[in-house]
Design an enzyme around this catalytic site. Structure first.
Site, PDB file in Angstrom:
ATOM      1  N   GLY A 275       8.457   0.413  -5.314  1.00 34.06           N
ATOM      2  CA  GLY A 275       6.717  -0.441  -3.923  1.00 34.06           C
ATOM      3  C   GLY A 275       5.993   0.640  -4.190  1.00 34.06           C
ATOM      4  O   GLY A 275       5.948   2.234  -4.276  1.00 34.06           O
TER       5      GLY A 275
ATOM      6  N   GLN B  34      -0.836   5.220   0.737  1.00 32.27           N
ATOM      7  CA  GLN B  34      -0.402   6.253  -0.012  1.00 32.27           C
ATOM      8  C   GLN B  34      -0.905   7.181  -0.813  1.00 32.27           C
ATOM      9  O   GLN B  34      -1.081   7.956  -1.169  1.00 32.27           O
ATOM     10  CB  GLN B  34       1.081   6.144  -0.804  1.00 32.27           C
ATOM     11  CG  GLN B  34       2.213   5.482   0.345  1.00 32.27           C
ATOM     12  CD  GLN B  34       3.261   4.824  -0.511  1.00 32.27           C
ATOM     13  OE1 GLN B  34       3.423   3.461  -0.460  1.00 32.27           O
ATOM     14  NE2 GLN B  34       4.576   5.784  -0.347  1.00 32.27           N
TER      15      GLN B  34
ATOM     16  N   CYS C 162      10.625   6.782   0.464  1.00 31.52           N
ATOM     17  CA  CYS C 162       9.486   6.625   0.576  1.00 31.52           C
ATOM     18  C   CYS C 162       9.285   7.507  -0.585  1.00 31.52           C
ATOM     19  O   CYS C 162       9.047   8.564  -0.362  1.00 31.52           O
ATOM     20  CB  CYS C 162       8.729   6.778   1.701  1.00 31.52           C
ATOM     21  SG  CYS C 162       7.348   6.631   2.220  1.00 31.52           S
ATOM     22  N   LEU C 163       8.165   6.996  -1.307  1.00 26.53           N
ATOM     23  CA  LEU C 163       7.510   7.784  -1.969  1.00 26.53           C
ATOM     24  C   LEU C 163       6.429   9.220  -1.421  1.00 26.53           C
ATOM     25  O   LEU C 163       6.319  10.005  -1.745  1.00 26.53           O
ATOM     26  CB  LEU C 163       6.218   7.422  -3.203  1.00 26.53           C
ATOM     27  CG  LEU C 163       7.458   6.344  -4.202  1.00 26.53           C
ATOM     28  CD1 LEU C 163       6.525   5.329  -4.687  1.00 26.53           C
ATOM     29  CD2 LEU C 163       9.149   7.242  -4.600  1.00 26.53           C
TER      30      LEU C 163
ATOM     31  N   HIS D 142       8.915  -2.963   4.193  1.00 25.75           N
ATOM     32  CA  HIS D 142       8.510  -1.117   4.355  1.00 25.75           C
ATOM     33  C   HIS D 142       6.936  -1.069   3.614  1.00 25.75           C
ATOM     34  O   HIS D 142       6.240   0.313   4.569  1.00 25.75           O
ATOM     35  CB  HIS D 142       9.091  -0.328   3.568  1.00 25.75           C
ATOM     36  CG  HIS D 142       9.256   1.113   3.136  1.00 25.75           C
ATOM     37  ND1 HIS D 142      10.153   2.242   3.704  1.00 25.75           N
ATOM     38  CD2 HIS D 142       7.454   1.517   2.593  1.00 25.75           C
ATOM     39  CE1 HIS D 142       9.267   3.368   3.179  1.00 25.75           C
ATOM     40  NE2 HIS D 142       8.526   2.888   2.487  1.00 25.75           N
ATOM     41  N   GLU D 143       6.380  -1.730   2.757  1.00 23.04           N
ATOM     42  CA  GLU D 143       4.665  -1.803   2.427  1.00 23.04           C
ATOM     43  C   GLU D 143       4.206  -2.021   3.309  1.00 23.04           C
ATOM     44  O   GLU D 143       2.886  -1.262   3.530  1.00 23.04           O
ATOM     45  CB  GLU D 143       4.804  -2.360   0.623  1.00 23.04           C
ATOM     46  CG  GLU D 143       5.773  -1.652   0.034  1.00 23.04           C
ATOM     47  CD  GLU D 143       6.094  -0.574  -0.855  1.00 23.04           C
ATOM     48  OE1 GLU D 143       6.676  -0.294  -1.261  1.00 23.04           O
ATOM     49  OE2 GLU D 143       4.632   0.160   0.355  1.00 23.04           O
TER      50      GLU D 143
ATOM     51  N   HIS E  92       3.129   0.292   6.138  1.00 24.17           N
ATOM     52  CA  HIS E  92       2.839   1.629   5.200  1.00 24.17           C
ATOM     53  C   HIS E  92       0.984   1.471   5.446  1.00 24.17           C
ATOM     54  O   HIS E  92       0.073   2.096   5.877  1.00 24.17           O
ATOM     55  CB  HIS E  92       2.229   1.895   3.653  1.00 24.17           C
ATOM     56  CG  HIS E  92       3.031   2.826   3.430  1.00 24.17           C
ATOM     57  ND1 HIS E  92       3.672   4.121   3.949  1.00 24.17           N
ATOM     58  CD2 HIS E  92       4.328   3.008   2.449  1.00 24.17           C
ATOM     59  CE1 HIS E  92       4.593   4.467   2.902  1.00 24.17           C
ATOM     60  NE2 HIS E  92       5.085   3.557   2.501  1.00 24.17           N
TER      61      HIS E  92
HETATM   62  O1  LIG Z   1       7.061   4.406  -0.567  1.00 20.99           O
HETATM   63  C1  LIG Z   1       7.748   3.625  -0.899  1.00 20.99           C
HETATM   64  O2  LIG Z   1       6.703   2.470  -0.387  1.00 20.99           O
HETATM   65  C2  LIG Z   1       7.877   3.020  -1.892  1.00 20.99           C
HETATM   66  C3  LIG Z   1       9.576   3.510  -1.664  1.00 20.99           C
HETATM   67  C4  LIG Z   1       9.452   1.286  -1.643  1.00 20.99           C
HETATM   68  C5  LIG Z   1      11.583   1.491  -0.431  1.00 20.99           C
HETATM   69  C6  LIG Z   1      12.458   1.620  -0.872  1.00 20.99           C
HETATM   70  C7  LIG Z   1      13.502   1.637  -0.568  1.00 20.99           C
HETATM   71  C8  LIG Z   1      13.568   0.432   0.546  1.00 20.99           C
HETATM   72  C9  LIG Z   1      11.992  -0.195   1.089  1.00 20.99           C
HETATM   73  C10 LIG Z   1      11.131   0.842   0.113  1.00 20.99           C
HETATM   74  C11 LIG Z   1      10.108   3.302  -2.637  1.00 20.99           C
HETATM   75  O3  LIG Z   1      10.181   3.137  -4.105  1.00 20.99           O
HETATM   76  S1  LIG Z   1      11.714   4.927  -2.754  1.00 20.99           S
HETATM   77  C12 LIG Z   1      12.417   4.905  -4.245  1.00 20.99           C
HETATM   78  C13 LIG Z   1      12.993   4.024  -4.436  1.00 20.99           C
HETATM   79  O4  LIG Z   1      13.040   3.585  -5.451  1.00 20.99           O
HETATM   80  C14 LIG Z   1      14.410   3.551  -3.965  1.00 20.99           C
HETATM   81  C15 LIG Z   1      15.254   4.041  -2.521  1.00 20.99           C
HETATM   82  C16 LIG Z   1      15.728   3.868  -2.182  1.00 20.99           C
HETATM   83  C17 LIG Z   1      16.033   2.169  -2.435  1.00 20.99           C
HETATM   84  C18 LIG Z   1      15.686   1.580  -3.594  1.00 20.99           C
HETATM   85  C19 LIG Z   1      14.760   2.480  -4.030  1.00 20.99           C
HETATM   86 ZN   LIG Z   2       6.957   4.316   1.836  1.00 20.35          ZN
END
Ligand SMILES: O=C(O)C[C@@H](Cc1ccccc1)C(=O)SCC(=O)c1ccccc1
Ligand SMILES: [Zn+2]
Length: 169
Positions: free
Chosen positions: A45, A50, A91-92, A133-134, A137
């Protein structure tokens, strides 16, 4: 284009995004850049906040094949289940940090798609977690704010140290 992703504790991540007035060519170009940036960063996401664009735009792709992009413009949660789920989140904007966060197990979201059409999305599991989560943000909230102050301060110190080292490199 792949755009630079703001890193916690950058204060710009605390900006509250404003609604999109019209889903025009500018927004469609923004969506394309956000999808390219999300796939490049291997995220599931990305919120416009971001990439330092403070408008209510989110892209998501939770598919295994990384080929099912979802675009949410002016998204709002119109129902959330009482039942919660604790999931491992990353989170990125907080690279290398993963921790448990409790979220609603299921949500119903109303949003405009990339063509400006109103959609209602029912989500559960990882998609529901990602949507919550998004949308945080877009409200200037990063998932580390759900962690203890001790954990959050350790994360802040670690990332600031990393950023200082990168600046020196
Ligand atoms: O920072 C962001 O919004 C992207 C984030 C989204 C997210 C991942 C996991 C749970 C909730 C929201 C990411 O993509 S983090 C990297 C990722 O691919 C990931 C990390 C943990 C679990 C699954 C994917
Ligand atoms: Zn995030």
């Amino acid at each position: 284009a792949v755009l630079p992703i703001l890193c916690y504790p950058d204060p710009r991540l605390r900006t509250v995004a404003r609604p999109v007035a019209s889903v025009d060519a500018r927004i469609q170009a923004l969506v394309a850049d956000m999808l390219e940036t999300m796939y490049d960063a291997k995220g599931i996401g990305l919120a416009a906040t971001q990439i330092d664009v403070h408008e209510r735009v989110v892209v998501i792709d939770v598919s295994q094949e990384r080929n099912q992009p979802m675009v949410l413009i002016n998204p709002e949660i119109i129902w959330a289940s009482e039942e919660k789920q604790e999931g491992e989140e990353g989170c990125l904007s907080v690279p290398g940090i993963y921790d448990g966060v409790e979220r609603a197990q299921a949500v119903r979201v109303r949003a405009l798609d990339a063509q400006g059409q109103e959609r209602i999305i029912e989500a559960e599991g990882l998609l529901a977690v990602c949507i919550q989560h998004e949308l945080d943000h877009l409200m200037g909230k990063v998932f580390v704010e759900y962690l203890s102050p001790l954990k959050r301060n350790r994360i802040k110190t670690k990332l600031l140290k990393q950023q200082r080292e990168e600046a020196r490199a």
